[in-house]
Design a protein around this motif. Structure first.
Motif, short mmCIF file in Angstrom:
data_model
loop_
_atom_site.label_atom_id
_atom_site.label_comp_id
_atom_site.label_asym_id
_atom_site.label_seq_id
_atom_site.Cartn_x
_atom_site.Cartn_y
_atom_site.Cartn_z
N GLY A 662 37.36 -77.60 -103.82
CA GLY A 662 37.81 -78.78 -104.54
C GLY A 662 36.80 -79.37 -105.49
O GLY A 662 37.15 -79.98 -106.49
N LEU A 663 35.49 -79.19 -105.18
CA LEU A 663 34.43 -79.78 -106.00
C LEU A 663 33.48 -78.76 -106.61
O LEU A 663 32.66 -79.12 -107.45
N GLY A 664 33.55 -77.50 -106.16
CA GLY A 664 32.60 -76.50 -106.64
C GLY A 664 31.25 -76.64 -105.97
O GLY A 664 30.20 -76.38 -106.59
N PHE A 665 31.24 -77.06 -104.69
CA PHE A 665 29.98 -77.15 -103.94
C PHE A 665 29.25 -75.82 -104.05
O PHE A 665 29.86 -74.76 -103.96
N PRO A 666 27.93 -75.83 -104.26
CA PRO A 666 27.20 -74.58 -104.50
C PRO A 666 27.39 -73.56 -103.37
O PRO A 666 27.03 -73.85 -102.22
#
Length: 716
Positions: A662-666
């Motif tokens: 959903g956020l592109g967390f690394p």
């Protein structure tokens, strides 16, 4: 029968050729410890036979071998270096012994032959693939490198340049491309695979194919002169540096290993591979990426189980609101072959929704991923309408109108009066309480949240929000519909901001506090992108979200969780919003957006933004990267912990995947909970306590403090 195990068997055919068939219990073949042990036993049994002319290796399933058993890695990689080295060394020697059998061998490859499955085919003298085959070495996606001879055999088979491209990207090849690059010797129709492989094997046994020459090449140093080697490996190093960056050690290790092994024979090269594998197995990136794989399996398995339990057929979907989001949702359903009714209150909005779908398809055509037939069928599946009456046959209605509870409530009430009694109604809302919206309905049990992320066609996640009165049947049906649309559903319970936005806004608050304390927003972005690994820093992300959207959502969060999320006085976001600087929506926010002389987009830190904030922020000062990371990530982590402790999300794995999708967390950090555990819970508590004076969002819960004291894990 020459050998019979639980995962594979070897039988002697009438003409003196043997057939080794992988057919493990379960749906797929994979290299777990048992299968590796049985392969070695089968190899020893074959070696002792003087009546075998050659061996055909094939699968008894719809796929060849999907790779190693990743579920064994967590325990294995917790051991010391010597134990891991012993395991990988002994396992790779099993493949060596098979490769050294005193007669020709051939792999008949169907379906997936990935990782260890691909390495099994490389240990054979010959390879025939059918048209369903996908062959590759995707270990890089787990933060690892091939460990069963892949870095040794593949470069000697197809050349170092091709092999490094295979391994450092992790992309698999279909049969024709694998044939073109020399990784397989033939591609045939599925019904011809076994016969074609046997015919080629017989040719090799008869001396018509020089198998010894092939084996010699696989065991010898790479055939590169000094200049060729320099060019090949320097190009590969530059490519990896540009694409993978510093946070992913695996592709760098692959290049170094192949480079250093170029002048060595098989045994020397395999020793370097084994040592490189062990080094990677101990990295935080490998632990994180393996964690992602396991969490993804959990999320997908849970979704499939829920969908399978649903008895509600979704034959027609309706989308209310034809803006960017509504158009994106309609496109997503239509692109998967589902008929969609798209309703709005005016024709211009419907045109915008259709244009949004056409724009996505047009870009797909430019990249060669969409043809004219696909474009036409997708657009034809969307029926634009101004009339509520067209919704009467819809099985699922997704409301995607303006983010205003009164407007949404009115629309939902009108929808319920129009649709069938068993129709499911969902709201695509990012922050508004599902229980609050359900108050407008007579049958709240048929209602839930269905939160898509923008841009819909790119973002994998759909948060499915269960209200207090939402029925299990409704959740199961919406999970099934989400999967049918090609998205990953994660079910959460209702609360302000649900899961993803609830943890995002404390992160934004941490950013705002840092800027007010004198930090340069552009420098903060650089640290969070280059050092932490986010695809966008917080200022850039706020510009993309839109200052109006962010300010409104911050107000909703403040109303819902006033004890921690009260709006900050002189918030830089609000300052930009009040000055009508909305971010990318009007080309000005923290950054100025435009195009250069070639029409390419540009982004420059805005002097006007600095000027607007000047009277509200402290004197400019430099913050070191560790403090910047801590001041932004601790609030996000604390709120994620609260969501887990309050039962908003069922597991740390699901929370990690929600933030990743959903956020592109690394990915190399594995998710918010993997990040906490990589730091260590005790160290995280100490870090948070250092900044506890900054406010409630920095203060850890009693639960995590106790877990740290007890040495517990979120993934136990």
């Amino acid at each position: 029968m020459i050998y019979e195990g639980k995962s594979l068997t070897v039988s002697l055919l009438d003409d003196g050729f043997a057939e080794l068939v992988f057919d493990a219990a379960g749906s797929v073949n994979k290299f777990d410890r048992q299968t590796v042990s049985e392969l070695d036993e089968a190899t020893q049994a074959l070696k002792g036979r003087d009546d075998v002319k050659g061996v055909l290796v094939r699968s008894g399933k719809s796929a060849f071998i999907v790779g190693a058993d990743i579920t064994e890695f967590t325990d294995l990689f917790s051991k010391n270096d010597d134990e891991i080295l012993s395991w990988v060394g002994k396992t790779s020697q099993v493949f060596d012994r098979f490769e050294d059998l005193p007669f020709p061998t051939i792999a008949a490859v169907n379906g997936f032959a990935l990782g260890g499955g691909c390495e099994m085919t490389l240990a054979c003298d010959l390879r025939v693939a059918d048209t369903s085959a996908s062959i590759g070495l995707p270990e890089v996606k787990l933060g690892l490198m091939p460990g069963f001879g892949g870095t040794v055999r593949l470069p000697r088979l197809i050349g170092s340049d091709n092999a490094l491209e295979w391994m450092t990207t992790g992309k698999d090849r279909k049969g024709p491309q694998a044939l073109q690059e020399g990784a397989v010797d033939a591609v045939v129709a599925p019904d011809k695979l076994r016969d074609a492989a046997l015919a080629m094997l017989k040719d090799a046994a008869a001396g018509k194919i020089d198998r010894e020459k092939r084996r010699t090449a696989k065991k010898a140093p790479l055939s590169l002169n000094k200049n060729e080697a320099t060019m090949s490996f320097s190009t590969a190093q530059a490519m990896v540096a540009a694409k993978a960056g510093k946070h992913y050690p695996a592709p760098h290790m692959m290049v170094e290993t192949v480079k250093n092994a170029a002048g060595l024979d098989r045994d020397g090269a395999l020793k370097l591979e084994n040592e490189g594998f062990v080094k990677l197995a101990k990295t935080d990136a490998a632990k994180a990426q393996i964690g992602i794989f396991l969490s993804d399996q959990l999320v997908k398995g849970k979704g499939k189980k829920q969908a399978k339990a649903s008895d509600k057929a979704i034959n027609l979907t309706a989308v209310l609101g034809a803006g960017i989001m509504g158009g994106g949702i309609a496109y997503q359903a239509a692109s998967k072959g589902q008929p969609v009714v798209m309703k709005d209150i005016n024709r211009d909005a419907l045109d915008l929704g259709l244009k949004e779908a056409a724009k996505i398809l047009g870009k797909g055509m430019q990249r060669g991923k969409v043809d004219a037939t696909k474009m036409a069928s997708t657009l034809n599946a969307i029926t634009p309408t101004l009339e509520y009456s067209t919704l009467k046959d819809a099985d699922l209605v997704i409301e995607a109108v303006v983010e205003n509870p009164k407007v949404k409530g009115m629309v939902l009430k009108e929808v319920e009066e129009t649709v069938a009694d068993d129709a499911i109604i969902c709201s695509n809302t990012s922050t508004i309480s599902i229980d609050q919206l359900a108050g407008n309905l007579k049958h709240p049990e048929r209602f839930c949240g269905m939160h898509f992320f923008n841009p819909v066609h790119r973002m994998p996640l759909v948060e499915i929000i269960r209200g207090e009165k939402t029925s299990d049947a409704t959740i199961k049906a919406v999970v099934a519909a989400t999967l049918k649309m090609g998205k990953t559903p994660i079910v959460v319970n209702d609360c302000p901001g649900f899961l993803v936005n609830r943890v995002l806004f404390p992160y934004f608050a941490g950013f705002s506090k840092l800027v007010l304390d004198g930090a340069d927003f552009a420098k903060v972005d650089k640290v969070m992108e280059k050092d932490f690994g986010w695809p966008m820093g917080p200022a850039y992300l706020l510009d993309v979200v839109g200052m109006d959207t962010a300010d409104h959502a911050a107000g909703v969060m403040a109303d819902g969780i006033p004890e921690r999320m009260q709006k900050i006085g002189n918030d830089p976001v609000t300052i930009q919003f009040n000055a009508e600087r909305l971010g990318q929506k009007n080309g000005k926010g923290f950054y100025e957006y435009g195009t250069d002389k070639r029409g390419r987009p540009t982004k420059e830190a805005s002097q006007d933004a600095y000027g607007l904030m000047q009277s509200h922020v402290a004197d400019s000062r430099d913050f070191d990267k560790d403090e910047i990371i801590a001041r932004l990530m601790v609030p996000m982590a604390n709120e994620a912990i609260r969501c887990l402790e309050e039962g908003i999300v069922d597991s740390a794995s699901e929370a990690d995947m929600a933030l990743l999708y959903g956020l592109g967390f690394p990915p190399f950090r594995g998710g918010i909970f993997r990040w906490i555990e990589t730091i260590g819970l005790a160290n995280f508590v100490e870090m948070a306590d250092k900044y506890a004076h900054l406010g409630p969002i920095y203060q850890v819960t009693d639960g995590v403090r106790q877990m740290a004291a007890d040495g517990k894990s979120y993934f136990a």
